[in-house]
Scaffold this motif. Sequence first.
Motif, short mmCIF file in Angstrom:
data_model
loop_
_atom_site.label_atom_id
_atom_site.label_comp_id
_atom_site.label_asym_id
_atom_site.label_seq_id
_atom_site.Cartn_x
_atom_site.Cartn_y
_atom_site.Cartn_z
N GLU A 69 0.79 -1.23 0.00
CA GLU A 69 0.00 0.00 0.00
C GLU A 69 0.82 1.28 0.00
N SER A 70 2.05 1.24 0.51
CA SER A 70 2.79 2.49 0.69
C SER A 70 4.23 2.38 0.21
N ALA A 78 2.58 15.54 14.84
CA ALA A 78 1.25 15.56 14.24
C ALA A 78 1.04 14.43 13.25
N GLN A 79 2.14 13.76 12.86
CA GLN A 79 2.09 12.73 11.83
C GLN A 79 1.55 13.28 10.50
N ASP A 139 6.12 7.64 4.93
CA ASP A 139 5.38 6.62 4.20
C ASP A 139 4.17 7.28 3.55
N ILE A 140 4.10 7.17 2.22
CA ILE A 140 2.96 7.73 1.50
C ILE A 140 2.29 6.62 0.69
N THR A 141 1.07 6.85 0.32
CA THR A 141 0.35 5.82 -0.43
C THR A 141 0.97 5.63 -1.81
N ARG A 142 0.99 4.39 -2.28
CA ARG A 142 1.48 4.14 -3.62
C ARG A 142 0.58 4.81 -4.65
N TYR A 144 -0.12 15.62 -0.99
CA TYR A 144 0.95 14.99 -0.19
C TYR A 144 0.67 15.20 1.29
N LEU A 145 0.32 16.43 1.67
CA LEU A 145 0.10 16.75 3.08
C LEU A 145 -1.22 16.19 3.60
N ASP A 146 -2.27 16.30 2.79
CA ASP A 146 -3.62 16.05 3.29
C ASP A 146 -4.16 14.66 2.98
N GLU A 147 -3.60 13.97 1.97
CA GLU A 147 -4.17 12.70 1.55
C GLU A 147 -3.17 11.53 1.55
N TRP A 148 -1.95 11.78 1.11
CA TRP A 148 -1.04 10.66 0.86
C TRP A 148 -0.28 10.19 2.08
N THR A 149 0.03 11.10 3.01
CA THR A 149 0.92 10.75 4.12
C THR A 149 0.27 9.74 5.06
N VAL A 150 0.97 8.61 5.25
CA VAL A 150 0.51 7.55 6.13
C VAL A 150 1.22 7.62 7.48
#
Length: 214
Positions: free
Chosen positions: A29-30, A48-49, A89-92, A157-163
Amino acid sequence: MCCPAIAGFGTVAAMNIPYRQIRAAYSEESITVYQAYDPAVAGPAVAAQRFVPPFKRERMTWIKPSFLWMMYRCGWATKAGQGRVLAIDITRAGFEWALGRSCLSHPAHGADQADWAARLRRSPVRVQWDPERDPHHNALPYRSIQIGLSGEAVDRYLDEWTVAITDITDLVRTAHAVVRSGQDPAGLLPVERPYPISAGLASIIEATTEADVV
């Protein structure tokens, strides 16, 4: 399997690594990318992750899947303003969204300059292929990808992808001490594998495909 930048350095294996290939630590997933910041930015992000002020989303931000290229860029966390190294870790899906909407920072050889300039203006993502590095910052005979995010891409990147955001500065300093002692730090480094992308994405970012490898 150890990091390709270690395993391939100075060996026949290095010559078999495609010239432009994405290599990264990833799961189903990431994918892990790296950035280095001043503690004033890194500390709140880890807490804040997600990236929060004083991080400035209005500026282009560069993410790097190669751990050793990040070490080259930040000098193993010794350069001013880059004293804290983060593994993000960001979403693929997000990573591949960025690749699909990217433009090379410089036109490819033989490219139509007008077409490239038009794409550059409308693309929220820049791609650069720079020489991969070994632990001593020596250039290797193949390239590593750097991805610059701006506008909509930064927001996603900031609001959706960052895991997850992990501060790996202690690991960086430990590995750097091993390098300075003359030892091989491979056992401390992230395991990076060739990242699979579609033929369409490979064409957009001008990655080297199997058909290009002699």
